[in-house]
Scaffold this active site. Structure first.
Site, short mmCIF file in Angstrom:
data_model
loop_
_atom_site.label_atom_id
_atom_site.label_comp_id
_atom_site.label_asym_id
_atom_site.label_seq_id
_atom_site.Cartn_x
_atom_site.Cartn_y
_atom_site.Cartn_z
N CYS A 39 68.75 -90.92 4.71
CA CYS A 39 68.67 -89.71 3.87
C CYS A 39 70.07 -89.26 3.45
CB CYS A 39 68.00 -88.58 4.64
SG CYS A 39 66.51 -89.07 5.53
N1 GLN Z 1 64.56 -91.57 10.39
C1 GLN Z 1 64.48 -90.35 9.63
C2 GLN Z 1 63.19 -90.24 8.84
O1 GLN Z 1 62.37 -91.09 8.86
C3 GLN Z 1 65.67 -90.21 8.70
C4 GLN Z 1 65.61 -91.28 7.66
C5 GLN Z 1 66.85 -91.39 6.86
O2 GLN Z 1 67.95 -91.00 7.22
N2 GLN Z 1 66.65 -92.03 5.77
O3 GLN Z 1 63.01 -89.27 8.21
#
Ligand code: GLN
Length: 226
Positions: free
Chosen positions: A2
Protein backbone atom coordinates in the site's frame (compact mmCIF):
# COMPACT_ATOMS: atom_id res chain seq x y z
CA UNK A 1 2.25 -2.82 -0.88
CA UNK A 2 0.00 0.00 0.00
CA UNK A 3 0.95 3.65 0.11
CA UNK A 4 0.54 5.93 3.12
CA UNK A 5 1.04 9.57 4.12
CA UNK A 6 1.27 11.43 7.40
CA UNK A 7 1.12 15.13 8.19
CA UNK A 8 2.07 17.04 11.35
CA UNK A 9 2.05 20.83 11.30
CA UNK A 10 -0.36 23.70 10.88
CA UNK A 11 -3.96 22.81 10.03
CA UNK A 12 -4.25 22.11 6.29
CA UNK A 13 -7.01 20.54 4.21
CA UNK A 14 -7.09 16.81 3.60
CA UNK A 15 -7.55 17.61 -0.10
CA UNK A 16 -4.28 19.55 -0.16
CA UNK A 17 -2.41 16.46 1.11
CA UNK A 18 -4.25 13.64 -0.65
CA UNK A 19 -6.13 14.87 -3.74
CA UNK A 20 -4.36 17.97 -5.03
CA UNK A 21 -0.65 16.99 -5.23
CA UNK A 22 0.34 15.96 -8.76
CA UNK A 23 1.45 12.52 -7.50
CA UNK A 24 -0.59 12.39 -4.30
CA UNK A 25 -2.36 9.36 -2.83
CA UNK A 26 -5.25 9.82 -5.29
CA UNK A 27 -2.83 9.31 -8.21
CA UNK A 28 -0.86 6.67 -6.27
CA UNK A 29 -4.10 4.65 -6.06
CA UNK A 30 -3.77 3.89 -9.81
CA UNK A 31 -0.25 4.99 -10.75
CA UNK A 32 2.28 4.76 -7.91
CA UNK A 33 5.84 5.64 -8.94
CA UNK A 34 7.90 3.66 -6.43
CA UNK A 35 5.80 0.64 -5.62
CA UNK A 36 7.60 -2.67 -5.98
CA UNK A 37 4.83 -5.01 -4.73
CA UNK A 38 1.51 -4.66 -6.56
CA UNK A 39 0.63 -2.16 -9.28
CA UNK A 40 -2.67 -0.68 -8.16
CA UNK A 41 -3.94 0.45 -4.78
CA UNK A 42 -7.60 -0.12 -5.55
CA UNK A 43 -8.70 -2.24 -2.58
CA UNK A 44 -9.74 0.63 -0.35
CA UNK A 45 -8.56 3.76 1.34
CA UNK A 46 -8.69 5.46 4.69
CA UNK A 47 -8.27 8.97 5.96
CA UNK A 48 -7.65 9.58 9.65
CA UNK A 49 -7.24 13.00 11.19
CA UNK A 50 -7.12 14.60 14.61
CA UNK A 51 -9.90 16.89 15.75
CA UNK A 52 -7.99 18.31 18.73
CA UNK A 53 -6.78 15.09 20.40
CA UNK A 54 -9.66 13.01 19.02
CA UNK A 55 -8.84 10.71 16.08
CA UNK A 56 -11.56 10.54 13.42
CA UNK A 57 -11.65 8.24 10.41
CA UNK A 58 -13.30 7.77 7.04
CA UNK A 59 -12.57 4.40 5.40
CA UNK A 60 -13.76 2.51 2.34
CA UNK A 61 -13.15 -0.76 0.49
CA UNK A 62 -13.54 0.95 -2.91
CA UNK A 63 -10.91 2.73 -5.04
CA UNK A 64 -10.07 6.24 -3.87
CA UNK A 65 -10.07 7.66 -7.40
CA UNK A 66 -13.82 7.15 -7.82
CA UNK A 67 -15.03 8.61 -4.54
CA UNK A 68 -17.02 11.72 -5.41
CA UNK A 69 -18.09 12.28 -1.79
CA UNK A 70 -14.49 12.40 -0.58
CA UNK A 71 -13.60 14.79 -3.43
CA UNK A 72 -16.45 17.06 -2.35
CA UNK A 73 -15.79 16.99 1.41
CA UNK A 74 -11.96 16.76 1.62
CA UNK A 75 -11.35 20.47 0.83
CA UNK A 76 -13.43 21.34 3.93
CA UNK A 77 -11.68 18.88 6.30
CA UNK A 78 -8.78 20.59 8.03
CA UNK A 79 -6.37 19.09 10.54
CA UNK A 80 -2.92 19.53 12.05
CA UNK A 81 -2.30 15.78 12.04
CA UNK A 82 -3.38 13.33 9.32
CA UNK A 83 -2.72 9.65 8.52
CA UNK A 84 -4.05 8.54 5.12
CA UNK A 85 -3.59 5.37 3.06
CA UNK A 86 -4.58 3.60 -0.14
CA UNK A 87 -4.61 -0.19 -0.14
CA UNK A 88 -3.46 -3.03 -2.36
CA UNK A 89 -4.74 -6.10 -0.50
CA UNK A 90 -2.30 -8.95 0.05
CA UNK A 91 -3.57 -12.18 -1.55
CA UNK A 92 -5.93 -13.98 0.82
CA UNK A 93 -6.73 -10.94 2.96
CA UNK A 94 -10.30 -9.61 3.32
CA UNK A 95 -11.43 -6.56 1.37
CA UNK A 96 -13.69 -4.56 3.67
CA UNK A 97 -13.64 -1.03 5.13
CA UNK A 98 -12.35 -2.32 8.48
CA UNK A 99 -9.27 -3.79 6.71
CA UNK A 100 -8.28 -0.35 5.38
CA UNK A 101 -5.79 1.68 7.38
CA UNK A 102 -5.64 3.71 9.53
CA UNK A 103 -6.42 1.47 12.48
CA UNK A 104 -6.97 3.01 15.89
CA UNK A 105 -6.99 2.23 19.61
CA UNK A 106 -8.86 5.46 20.33
CA UNK A 107 -5.65 7.47 20.73
CA UNK A 108 -3.34 6.46 17.88
CA UNK A 109 -3.93 6.17 14.14
CA UNK A 110 -1.75 3.55 12.42
CA UNK A 111 -1.10 2.41 8.85
CA UNK A 112 1.02 -0.50 7.58
CA UNK A 113 2.66 -0.92 4.15
CA UNK A 114 3.70 -4.51 3.75
CA UNK A 115 2.94 -8.04 4.79
CA UNK A 116 3.47 -10.17 7.87
CA UNK A 117 2.75 -13.81 8.69
CA UNK A 118 -0.23 -13.67 11.04
CA UNK A 119 1.08 -16.75 12.85
CA UNK A 120 3.89 -14.72 14.45
CA UNK A 121 1.42 -12.20 15.92
CA UNK A 122 -0.49 -12.80 19.15
CA UNK A 123 -4.18 -13.69 18.89
CA UNK A 124 -6.07 -10.44 19.42
CA UNK A 125 -9.60 -9.79 20.60
CA UNK A 126 -9.33 -6.12 19.70
CA UNK A 127 -8.09 -6.26 16.08
CA UNK A 128 -10.52 -4.48 13.76
CA UNK A 129 -10.24 -7.08 10.97
CA UNK A 130 -8.50 -10.39 10.27
CA UNK A 131 -6.13 -8.63 7.83
CA UNK A 132 -2.45 -8.96 8.85
CA UNK A 133 -2.14 -5.16 9.20
CA UNK A 134 -4.99 -5.00 11.73
CA UNK A 135 -3.39 -7.76 13.83
CA UNK A 136 -0.04 -5.95 13.63
CA UNK A 137 -1.72 -2.69 14.68
CA UNK A 138 -3.41 -4.42 17.64
CA UNK A 139 -0.04 -5.88 18.68
CA UNK A 140 1.69 -2.47 18.44
CA UNK A 141 -1.12 -0.85 20.46
CA UNK A 142 -0.88 -3.59 23.09
CA UNK A 143 2.91 -3.26 23.39
CA UNK A 144 2.63 0.55 23.50
CA UNK A 145 3.42 2.60 20.37
CA UNK A 146 6.32 4.22 22.25
CA UNK A 147 7.98 0.81 21.89
CA UNK A 148 7.38 0.75 18.12
CA UNK A 149 11.05 0.22 17.27
CA UNK A 150 11.42 -2.82 19.57
CA UNK A 151 8.13 -4.29 18.38
CA UNK A 152 9.08 -3.99 14.69
CA UNK A 153 12.48 -5.58 15.30
CA UNK A 154 10.95 -8.49 17.20
CA UNK A 155 8.19 -9.10 14.62
CA UNK A 156 10.75 -8.78 11.80
CA UNK A 157 12.98 -11.30 13.55
CA UNK A 158 10.09 -13.74 14.01
CA UNK A 159 9.12 -13.40 10.32
CA UNK A 160 12.22 -12.69 8.20
CA UNK A 161 10.04 -12.28 5.07
CA UNK A 162 7.91 -9.54 6.66
CA UNK A 163 7.79 -6.02 5.26
CA UNK A 164 7.00 -3.64 8.08
CA UNK A 165 6.70 -0.01 7.03
CA UNK A 166 4.45 1.43 9.74
CA UNK A 167 3.18 5.00 10.14
CA UNK A 168 1.55 6.01 13.43
CA UNK A 169 0.36 9.29 14.93
CA UNK A 170 -1.16 10.41 18.21
CA UNK A 171 -1.96 14.01 17.28
CA UNK A 172 1.34 15.49 18.50
CA UNK A 173 3.84 13.02 17.02
CA UNK A 174 4.34 10.95 13.92
CA UNK A 175 6.35 7.70 14.13
CA UNK A 176 7.34 5.79 11.01
CA UNK A 177 9.48 2.75 10.27
CA UNK A 178 11.21 1.56 7.13
CA UNK A 179 11.50 -2.22 6.92
CA UNK A 180 11.38 -3.45 3.34
CA UNK A 181 9.76 -0.53 1.51
CA UNK A 182 10.29 3.10 0.55
CA UNK A 183 9.64 6.20 2.69
CA UNK A 184 10.31 9.88 2.03
CA UNK A 185 10.10 13.01 4.17
CA UNK A 186 9.34 16.60 3.17
CA UNK A 187 10.01 19.37 5.70
CA UNK A 188 7.82 22.32 4.69
CA UNK A 189 7.63 25.73 6.35
CA UNK A 190 4.22 24.82 7.80
CA UNK A 191 4.87 21.19 8.78
CA UNK A 192 6.29 17.79 7.88
CA UNK A 193 5.01 15.19 5.40
CA UNK A 194 6.06 11.53 5.74
CA UNK A 195 5.01 9.44 2.74
CA UNK A 196 5.66 6.09 1.06
CA UNK A 197 6.71 8.10 -1.98
CA UNK A 198 6.99 11.83 -2.83
CA UNK A 199 3.71 13.43 -3.84
CA UNK A 200 5.49 15.83 -6.20
CA UNK A 201 8.95 16.61 -7.55
CA UNK A 202 9.92 19.15 -4.88
CA UNK A 203 13.74 18.78 -4.49
CA UNK A 204 13.37 19.04 -0.69
CA UNK A 205 11.98 15.49 -0.39
CA UNK A 206 14.55 13.17 1.09
CA UNK A 207 14.49 9.40 1.05
CA UNK A 208 14.83 7.43 4.30
CA UNK A 209 17.13 4.37 4.20
CA UNK A 210 15.80 0.94 5.13
CA UNK A 211 15.45 -0.14 8.77
CA UNK A 212 15.03 3.26 10.37
CA UNK A 213 12.65 4.78 12.89
CA UNK A 214 11.55 8.30 11.97
CA UNK A 215 10.06 10.52 14.67
CA UNK A 216 8.41 13.85 13.89
CA UNK A 217 7.45 16.32 16.61
CA UNK A 218 7.03 20.09 16.73
CA UNK A 219 10.79 20.20 17.41
CA UNK A 220 11.68 18.51 14.11
CA UNK A 221 12.53 15.17 12.54
CA UNK A 222 14.87 12.52 13.94
CA UNK A 223 15.96 9.26 12.34
CA UNK A 224 17.35 6.29 14.32
CA UNK A 225 18.55 2.93 12.95
CA UNK A 226 16.42 -0.07 13.96
N1 GLN B 1 -0.95 -6.77 4.01
C1 GLN B 1 -1.77 -5.59 4.08
C2 GLN B 1 -3.13 -5.79 3.42
O1 GLN B 1 -3.43 -6.81 2.90
C3 GLN B 1 -1.07 -4.40 3.47
C4 GLN B 1 -0.90 -4.62 2.01
C5 GLN B 1 0.00 -3.64 1.37
O2 GLN B 1 0.85 -2.97 1.96
N2 GLN B 1 -0.15 -3.61 0.09
O3 GLN B 1 -3.89 -4.90 3.44
Amino acid sequence: MCRHLGWLGSPVSVASLVLEPVNGLAVQSYSPRRQSHGRLNADGWGIGFYDGRTPRRWRSAAPLWGDASLASVAPALHSHCVVAAVRSATVGMPIEPSASAPFTDGTWLLSHNGVVDRAVLPVSRTAESTVDSALLAAHIFAEGPDRLADTIVSVGTADPDARLNVLAADGVRLLATTWGDTLSVLERADGVVVASEPYDDDPDWHDIPDRQLVEVTSRGVTCTPL
